[in-house]
Write a protein that holds these residues in place. Sequence first.
Motif, PDB file in Angstrom:
ATOM      1  N   MET A   1      26.157  58.306 -33.211  1.00  9.63           N
ATOM      2  CA  MET A   1      25.493  56.574 -32.930  1.00  9.63           C
ATOM      3  C   MET A   1      25.777  55.677 -31.223  1.00  9.63           C
ATOM      4  SD  MET A   1      24.858  53.802 -35.669  1.00  9.63           S
ATOM      5  CE  MET A   1      26.536  52.887 -35.485  1.00  9.63           C
ATOM      6  N   SER A   2      25.748  54.628 -30.533  1.00 12.33           N
ATOM      7  CA  SER A   2      25.974  54.164 -29.671  1.00 12.33           C
ATOM      8  C   SER A   2      26.961  52.982 -31.051  1.00 12.33           C
ATOM      9  CB  SER A   2      25.360  53.733 -28.731  1.00 12.33           C
ATOM     10  OG  SER A   2      24.836  54.404 -28.096  1.00 12.33           O
ATOM     11  N   LEU A   3      27.765  52.419 -29.720  1.00 15.57           N
ATOM     12  CA  LEU A   3      27.709  50.940 -31.061  1.00 15.57           C
ATOM     13  C   LEU A   3      27.647  50.027 -30.420  1.00 15.57           C
ATOM     14  CD1 LEU A   3      32.157  52.351 -30.470  1.00 15.57           C
ATOM     15  CD2 LEU A   3      30.718  52.062 -32.604  1.00 15.57           C
ATOM     16  N   LEU A   4      27.575  50.430 -29.013  1.00 12.27           N
ATOM     17  CA  LEU A   4      27.175  48.692 -28.242  1.00 12.27           C
ATOM     18  C   LEU A   4      25.595  49.683 -27.479  1.00 12.27           C
ATOM     19  CD1 LEU A   4      27.287  45.925 -26.660  1.00 12.27           C
ATOM     20  CD2 LEU A   4      28.761  47.302 -24.764  1.00 12.27           C
ATOM     21  N   ARG A   5      24.578  49.245 -27.445  1.00 10.55           N
ATOM     22  CA  ARG A   5      23.911  48.907 -26.063  1.00 10.55           C
ATOM     23  C   ARG A   5      23.132  48.012 -25.751  1.00 10.55           C
ATOM     24  NH1 ARG A   5      19.911  53.589 -26.653  1.00 10.55           N
ATOM     25  NH2 ARG A   5      21.744  54.972 -28.052  1.00 10.55           N
ATOM     26  N   VAL A   6      23.262  48.247 -24.157  1.00 13.86           N
ATOM     27  CA  VAL A   6      22.646  47.364 -23.328  1.00 13.86           C
ATOM     28  C   VAL A   6      21.434  48.022 -22.776  1.00 13.86           C
ATOM     29  CG1 VAL A   6      23.008  45.510 -22.174  1.00 13.86           C
ATOM     30  CG2 VAL A   6      24.919  46.746 -22.934  1.00 13.86           C
ATOM     31  N   ASP A   7      19.993  46.682 -23.610  1.00 12.54           N
ATOM     32  CA  ASP A   7      19.080  47.450 -22.647  1.00 12.54           C
ATOM     33  C   ASP A   7      18.479  45.853 -22.457  1.00 12.54           C
ATOM     34  OD1 ASP A   7      17.179  49.425 -22.438  1.00 12.54           O
ATOM     35  OD2 ASP A   7      15.582  48.137 -24.215  1.00 12.54           O
ATOM     36  N   GLN A   8      18.533  46.942 -20.655  1.00 16.70           N
ATOM     37  CA  GLN A   8      17.617  45.443 -19.535  1.00 16.70           C
ATOM     38  C   GLN A   8      18.071  44.027 -19.888  1.00 16.70           C
ATOM     39  OE1 GLN A   8      14.651  46.227 -17.099  1.00 16.70           O
ATOM     40  NE2 GLN A   8      15.785  48.755 -17.684  1.00 16.70           N
ATOM     41  N   LEU A   9      18.962  44.229 -19.106  1.00 18.35           N
ATOM     42  CA  LEU A   9      19.991  42.797 -20.285  1.00 18.35           C
ATOM     43  C   LEU A   9      19.516  41.645 -18.490  1.00 18.35           C
ATOM     44  CD1 LEU A   9      22.428  41.662 -22.269  1.00 18.35           C
ATOM     45  CD2 LEU A   9      23.044  40.899 -19.537  1.00 18.35           C
ATOM     46  N   THR A  10      18.776  40.846 -18.892  1.00 25.89           N
ATOM     47  CA  THR A  10      19.526  40.151 -17.705  1.00 25.89           C
ATOM     48  C   THR A  10      19.917  38.313 -18.167  1.00 25.89           C
ATOM     49  OG1 THR A  10      17.012  40.658 -16.263  1.00 25.89           O
ATOM     50  CG2 THR A  10      17.548  38.595 -15.851  1.00 25.89           C
ATOM     51  N   GLY A  11      20.578  37.827 -16.996  1.00 27.71           N
ATOM     52  CA  GLY A  11      21.465  36.796 -17.566  1.00 27.71           C
ATOM     53  C   GLY A  11      22.126  35.620 -16.275  1.00 27.71           C
ATOM     54  N   GLY A  12      22.361  34.951 -17.092  1.00 27.81           N
ATOM     55  CA  GLY A  12      23.279  34.090 -15.960  1.00 27.81           C
ATOM     56  C   GLY A  12      23.376  32.618 -16.086  1.00 27.81           C
ATOM     57  N   TYR A  13      23.179  32.011 -15.374  1.00 23.86           N
ATOM     58  CA  TYR A  13      23.234  30.096 -15.296  1.00 23.86           C
ATOM     59  C   TYR A  13      22.726  29.250 -14.999  1.00 23.86           C
ATOM     60  CZ  TYR A  13      28.316  32.320 -16.249  1.00 23.86           C
ATOM     61  OH  TYR A  13      29.065  33.400 -16.520  1.00 23.86           O
ATOM     62  N   ASN A  14      21.804  28.998 -16.096  1.00 22.85           N
ATOM     63  CA  ASN A  14      21.202  27.781 -15.709  1.00 22.85           C
ATOM     64  C   ASN A  14      19.965  28.384 -15.035  1.00 22.85           C
ATOM     65  OD1 ASN A  14      22.641  26.000 -16.493  1.00 22.85           O
ATOM     66  ND2 ASN A  14      23.960  26.040 -14.933  1.00 22.85           N
ATOM     67  N   GLY A  15      19.625  29.107 -15.287  1.00 26.47           N
ATOM     68  CA  GLY A  15      18.361  30.321 -14.414  1.00 26.47           C
ATOM     69  C   GLY A  15      18.072  30.723 -13.914  1.00 26.47           C
ATOM     70  N   HIS A  16      19.467  30.170 -13.066  1.00 28.58           N
ATOM     71  CA  HIS A  16      20.153  31.330 -11.933  1.00 28.58           C
ATOM     72  C   HIS A  16      20.700  32.695 -12.793  1.00 28.58           C
ATOM     73  CE1 HIS A  16      22.436  32.119  -7.886  1.00 28.58           C
ATOM     74  NE2 HIS A  16      23.857  32.586  -9.275  1.00 28.58           N
ATOM     75  N   VAL A  17      20.166  34.180 -11.818  1.00 26.48           N
ATOM     76  CA  VAL A  17      20.400  35.413 -12.403  1.00 26.48           C
ATOM     77  C   VAL A  17      21.328  35.679 -11.697  1.00 26.48           C
ATOM     78  CG1 VAL A  17      18.926  37.258 -12.461  1.00 26.48           C
ATOM     79  CG2 VAL A  17      18.360  35.821 -13.296  1.00 26.48           C
ATOM     80  N   VAL A  18      22.213  36.036 -12.962  1.00 24.48           N
ATOM     81  CA  VAL A  18      23.897  36.912 -12.311  1.00 24.48           C
ATOM     82  C   VAL A  18      23.828  37.892 -12.573  1.00 24.48           C
ATOM     83  CG1 VAL A  18      25.926  37.344 -13.057  1.00 24.48           C
ATOM     84  CG2 VAL A  18      24.862  34.711 -12.301  1.00 24.48           C
ATOM     85  N   ILE A  19      23.253  38.887 -13.705  1.00 24.25           N
ATOM     86  CA  ILE A  19      22.946  40.081 -14.091  1.00 24.25           C
ATOM     87  C   ILE A  19      21.366  40.298 -14.368  1.00 24.25           C
ATOM     88  CG2 ILE A  19      23.271  41.905 -15.962  1.00 24.25           C
ATOM     89  CD1 ILE A  19      26.127  40.393 -15.193  1.00 24.25           C
ATOM     90  N   ASP A  20      21.022  41.211 -13.312  1.00 30.85           N
ATOM     91  CA  ASP A  20      19.630  41.452 -13.583  1.00 30.85           C
ATOM     92  C   ASP A  20      19.129  43.139 -14.230  1.00 30.85           C
ATOM     93  OD1 ASP A  20      17.285  41.549 -12.493  1.00 30.85           O
ATOM     94  OD2 ASP A  20      17.416  40.617 -10.600  1.00 30.85           O
ATOM     95  N   GLY A  21      18.990  42.854 -14.437  1.00 32.32           N
ATOM     96  CA  GLY A  21      18.104  44.091 -15.776  1.00 32.32           C
ATOM     97  C   GLY A  21      19.243  45.542 -16.303  1.00 32.32           C
ATOM     98  N   CYS A  22      20.236  45.236 -16.468  1.00 30.21           N
ATOM     99  CA  CYS A  22      21.247  45.981 -16.703  1.00 30.21           C
ATOM    100  C   CYS A  22      21.282  46.893 -18.157  1.00 30.21           C
ATOM    101  CB  CYS A  22      22.338  45.709 -16.477  1.00 30.21           C
ATOM    102  SG  CYS A  22      23.301  44.796 -15.077  1.00 30.21           S
ATOM    103  N   SER A  23      21.267  47.651 -18.275  1.00 33.15           N
ATOM    104  CA  SER A  23      21.084  48.734 -19.731  1.00 33.15           C
ATOM    105  C   SER A  23      22.308  49.671 -18.807  1.00 33.15           C
ATOM    106  CB  SER A  23      19.963  49.544 -19.076  1.00 33.15           C
ATOM    107  OG  SER A  23      19.136  49.179 -19.388  1.00 33.15           O
ATOM    108  N   PRO A  54      23.703  34.161 -25.534  1.00 30.98           N
ATOM    109  CA  PRO A  54      22.268  34.893 -25.490  1.00 30.98           C
ATOM    110  C   PRO A  54      21.539  35.383 -23.706  1.00 30.98           C
ATOM    111  CG  PRO A  54      21.965  32.842 -26.172  1.00 30.98           C
ATOM    112  CD  PRO A  54      23.317  32.827 -25.945  1.00 30.98           C
ATOM    113  N   PRO A  55      21.332  36.629 -23.718  1.00 31.58           N
ATOM    114  CA  PRO A  55      20.194  36.650 -22.595  1.00 31.58           C
ATOM    115  C   PRO A  55      19.014  36.536 -22.532  1.00 31.58           C
ATOM    116  CG  PRO A  55      19.694  38.762 -23.813  1.00 31.58           C
ATOM    117  CD  PRO A  55      21.065  37.640 -24.426  1.00 31.58           C
ATOM    118  N   MET A  56      18.515  36.156 -21.261  1.00 33.86           N
ATOM    119  CA  MET A  56      17.771  35.738 -19.911  1.00 33.86           C
ATOM    120  C   MET A  56      16.607  36.506 -20.768  1.00 33.86           C
ATOM    121  SD  MET A  56      18.177  33.850 -16.702  1.00 33.86           S
ATOM    122  CE  MET A  56      19.224  33.403 -16.165  1.00 33.86           C
ATOM    123  N   SER A  57      16.111  37.784 -20.902  1.00 33.39           N
ATOM    124  CA  SER A  57      15.707  38.727 -21.052  1.00 33.39           C
ATOM    125  C   SER A  57      16.491  40.122 -22.025  1.00 33.39           C
ATOM    126  CB  SER A  57      14.595  39.100 -20.196  1.00 33.39           C
ATOM    127  OG  SER A  57      15.428  39.583 -19.451  1.00 33.39           O
ATOM    128  N   GLY A  58      15.495  40.814 -21.977  1.00 34.85           N
ATOM    129  CA  GLY A  58      16.440  42.095 -22.807  1.00 34.85           C
ATOM    130  C   GLY A  58      17.409  42.352 -23.800  1.00 34.85           C
TER     131      GLY A  58
END
Length: 263
Positions: A1-23, A54-58
Amino acid sequence: MSLLRVDQLTGGYNGHVVIDGCSMQVDPGEVVVIMGGSGSGKSTFLKHLIGLKPPMSGSVELNSEDLYSGSMNDRYRRLSHIGVAFQMGALVSSLSIFDNVALPLRETTDLPEDVIEVMVRLKLEFVELLDKQDLLPSELSGGMLKRAAVARALARDPKLVFMDEPSAGLDPVVASALDDLILKIKDALGVSVVVVTHELESAFKIASRIVVLDRGFIIFDGSVDAIRASDNPRIQALINRTAEPMAFDAEEHYRRIMGLPEG
Ligand SMILES: Nc1ncnc2c1ncn2[C@@H]1O[C@H](COP(=O)(O)OP(=O)(O)OP(=O)(O)O)[C@@H](O)[C@H]1O
Ligand SMILES: [Mg+2]
């Protein structure tokens, strides 16, 4: 079992995407090193992973639970399984080293003080600072401060610890000792570590796996041997950057600013 699982994470600042769909994922007993050029999004990625953004999505899952679902209290409870030495050495200046390490236990558990004392002394012994427990942060060297921050990150016996640029500002000998400490966390405690570093030598020494971020995307996730063998030009540029032709030609520079002809 994974301790951490990141799935399709998109995030950044004020709507500006810095992390784009990372898993990616982190399994027990791993040191996962996150690398990438300056501004590639490493610190932003970590902020999403440790509950600060909190991520924008994922999604981000800790121990198979969605970190960001439910109330703030739910989030804090899930985060009690991780330790963070994020701004390395950022200790409370008015508290002794002992009290700094005890702080997370006193603030977030109901453990009696004698139990806390045992737990804190164990962590200080582990990072070889037991004899410094009564000193203030200002009375410690840079390397000691970082070890104290590690002790504090370990205070609640987490399964997973995060560090951002732990060896920044340290001389090579002290930085190498910190690498050894990271390996000891993995080998002696069985705790997984996610560490962001610029230092290639350090990454190759400590990594079970290397994850490379490039302009918000994960462009590599694999072993040290695999990254050495990679023929991706962006990876090659990252791992050969010391040999890249960025060298400053002082003579040429002098000729140019003085308006002299090429020699
Ligand atoms: N608080 C913030 N508000 C807005 N934008 C930010 C903020 N922090 C970072 N950024 C932007 O996000 C991008 C990624 O920055 P980040 O700090 O995650 O990079 P990094 O890979 O950690 O860089 P470094 O190696 O220099 O530490 C950059 O374009 C940066 O300007
Ligand atoms: Mg950073």
